[in-house]
Structure formats: C-alpha cells, structure tokens
Design an enzyme around this catalytic site. Sequence first.
Site, PDB file in Angstrom:
ATOM      1  N   ASN A 285      23.060  24.521 -35.373  1.00  0.00           N
ATOM      2  CA  ASN A 285      24.204  25.537 -35.069  1.00  0.00           C
ATOM      3  C   ASN A 285      24.716  25.317 -36.263  1.00  0.00           C
ATOM      4  OD1 ASN A 285      26.339  26.695 -33.983  1.00  0.00           O
ATOM      5  ND2 ASN A 285      26.127  26.277 -32.105  1.00  0.00           N
TER       6      ASN A 285
ATOM      7  N   GLY B 129      30.845  25.256 -31.840  1.00  0.00           N
ATOM      8  CA  GLY B 129      31.832  25.541 -30.920  1.00  0.00           C
ATOM      9  C   GLY B 129      33.349  24.822 -31.298  1.00  0.00           C
TER      10      GLY B 129
ATOM     11  N   GLU C  88      28.263  35.870 -27.041  1.00  0.00           N
ATOM     12  CA  GLU C  88      29.376  34.568 -26.869  1.00  0.00           C
ATOM     13  C   GLU C  88      30.565  35.183 -27.480  1.00  0.00           C
ATOM     14  OE1 GLU C  88      27.185  31.171 -28.815  1.00  0.00           O
ATOM     15  OE2 GLU C  88      25.775  32.864 -29.515  1.00  0.00           O
TER      16      GLU C  88
ATOM     17  N   SER D 267      24.057  29.194 -28.038  1.00  0.00           N
ATOM     18  CA  SER D 267      24.716  28.787 -26.790  1.00  0.00           C
ATOM     19  C   SER D 267      23.709  28.904 -25.422  1.00  0.00           C
ATOM     20  CB  SER D 267      26.024  29.498 -26.350  1.00  0.00           C
ATOM     21  OG  SER D 267      27.065  29.198 -27.394  1.00  0.00           O
TER      22      SER D 267
ATOM     23  N   GLU E 281      17.269  22.775 -32.700  1.00  0.00           N
ATOM     24  CA  GLU E 281      17.973  23.749 -33.618  1.00  0.00           C
ATOM     25  C   GLU E 281      18.987  23.363 -34.093  1.00  0.00           C
ATOM     26  OE1 GLU E 281      18.915  27.073 -31.033  1.00  0.00           O
ATOM     27  OE2 GLU E 281      20.435  25.973 -30.249  1.00  0.00           O
TER      28      GLU E 281
ATOM     29  N   ASP F   7      20.830  19.922 -32.487  1.00  0.00           N
ATOM     30  CA  ASP F   7      20.593  19.478 -31.069  1.00  0.00           C
ATOM     31  C   ASP F   7      19.105  18.852 -30.843  1.00  0.00           C
ATOM     32  OD1 ASP F   7      23.068  20.592 -30.281  1.00  0.00           O
ATOM     33  OD2 ASP F   7      22.407  22.442 -29.755  1.00  0.00           O
TER      34      ASP F   7
ATOM     35  N   ARG G  40      25.687  21.413 -36.614  1.00  0.00           N
ATOM     36  CA  ARG G  40      25.543  20.433 -35.258  1.00  0.00           C
ATOM     37  C   ARG G  40      23.824  20.561 -34.724  1.00  0.00           C
ATOM     38  NH1 ARG G  40      27.416  22.720 -30.815  1.00  0.00           N
ATOM     39  NH2 ARG G  40      25.417  22.870 -29.863  1.00  0.00           N
TER      40      ARG G  40
ATOM     41  N   TYR H 184      30.129  25.656 -21.226  1.00  0.00           N
ATOM     42  CA  TYR H 184      31.588  25.973 -21.316  1.00  0.00           C
ATOM     43  C   TYR H 184      32.230  26.083 -19.997  1.00  0.00           C
ATOM     44  CZ  TYR H 184      29.567  27.597 -25.789  1.00  0.00           C
ATOM     45  OH  TYR H 184      28.992  27.449 -26.853  1.00  0.00           O
TER      46      TYR H 184
END
Length: 326
Positions: A284, A288, A17, A146, A282, A262, A260, A221
Amino acid sequence: MSAMRRVTVLLGGASAEREVSLSSGGEVIKALRAAGHEVTPLDPGQDVMALVSGLREQRPDVVFNALHGRFGEDGAIQGVLEWMGLPYTHSGIRASATAMDKAASRALFIAAGLPMANGKTVTIAELAEADPLPAPYVVKPLDEGSSVGVSIVREGSNRRAEIANAWRYGPLALVESYIAGREITVGVLDDGENEPQALTVTDILPNVATGHDFYDYDAKYGDGGSRHVLPAVIHPDIFRRACEIAIAAHKVLGCAGASRSDFRYDDTGCGPDEPGRLALLEVNTQPGMTPTSLLPEQAAFCGISYEELCDRLVREAERRAERSRR
C-alpha cells in the site's frame, strides 16, 4: 519540526475509499497545524479542472496526499501534481500505478523472488463458469484498496457464481490460493536520504465474534472490527524476514515516503521451533492515517508521534522535489 510551510491536504476524492480518506485527511490536517504549518484542505472530487484551480489558488509549498483508492493512489493524481510542479507526499507515478495494479505488482514481486501465493488473473466470465483454482481461494479486484471487493471462496461454498454476478470492478479479477493462518503487516519509512526502515510487525486479529473472518473493509475501519498486536508475537525468523521483504518490495516498486506491506503468515500446525510460511499480499503506497490505522500505530511504537510522522512526510516530499530539480 520543520519550518512552516503552506500545505494543501488532499482528502475525500471519488473512490470507494472516500470516507476513509476523509478520516485520514482530517487527522493529518490537525497534526500538521499542530506542527506549525499553514494547512488548507482540498477535496478533488471528480473534477480535475476544479482540482487544478484549487491548487493554483492555494499555492501550496507541499501537497499532502491523503487520498485513497482510484485517482488518489493509482498514479493519476500524482501525474497532475507532477504536471503542476508541486512537491507531494508518498510515492510517484510509476510506483503508485504499479502498486495499485495487483497483477502488475504481483509480476514484479515474483520476478524479484519475493514469496507470493499461487494465483492468476481471470475474466469474470471464467469465474462464473468454474472454479479457477482449487478452493479455498481469494477473489480480488485488480485496482481497489482497503480490501474493497475481496471475497473468499471456501470448499463447498456456492459463492463463486454469486460473486461473479455481483462483480462491479471491471472485466478481470485476481484469484489467489487462500493461505491459512493470520495476516501481518510491516510499515516502511523512507526519508530519501538513508536506507528505508521497517518499523515493526503487527499481527492483525479480525474480530470473528462480529462476523469478520478476514481483515476486510469493516474489520479495518469499524469499531471493534479487529485487534492489533505489536510487535507481533511470531517466530523471530518470520519477524525478521517480513521486515526484509517489506523493504525489498518498497524498493522494487520505487516507493517514497512511506509504504505498508501486507502478508499472510501460515503457522498452522507448526511446532514452537518451526517458522511456517510467509506470503506477500500487496504493498500500500498510501497507508491509512485514520485513528485505527496501522502505519501511525507502528510509528508511535517506534517513538514517532503522529504529528512528527506527518511532518516527516512533508519534509521528505520537499527534499525529493529539490533533488529532482538539480
């Protein structure tokens, strides 16, 4: 805004990443300079001693960790910063390492009673030999972010052997039952003094027309890869429950600063009054910070500018370090 601080922004790194981190870090640098801080970038690459030398030379008051993936959010860089006695943003060693290990975090979430998809860890040899779960199912690396390396094996597909043969993420994989519906996400901010706060729920809509049937790396992205709807137009019970679970997961892991969570949300075939099914995917710990990233977008929706968000994370890192010294 806080008083001026010398801030080193870690960006780039050596993970899959790297490009995302460079983008995140570049935006953070601009925001912190606009907030009045003295900011210096530092790309750690793969040389730990060069990183240590760079940090000793820069002598920052706070390190803003804008790294993603291995070494950046798996507890390793956090260990270096702890050893050097430097305050740093986001989660500490234990939370970072546990969240990055999908098998470990999955076990922790299940023990805490949080809703998860059916799944298990398998060897790549087992995956090559036979379907580990009834199709459709998802195959994931244990320690990438990601959506790197994530694949969906659907009914009638011959992709299983292809995925196993091309696998380059270690001897193990996590497989989980595929949950139909959509992907939603919830950002959490934690100032270390008050209860963590969920920002809002975003409905993530991958652009199927450009070849994205789930929220993969390119959908995250790439320009036009996905569309974000916030606040998500979903059943109010699911909206509220997703925020509650995100806060609970943040606490279970022991996250700090920001996280964050998800989710998959299956509302297929539901009537207008039926809430549907929610499953945590999961957490994070290094969300990002690129121009298309979800956490800054949610913060902006809540009236927190990008500049203020970055400044808040710096201040929280200082407060956390001060509490640990008492």
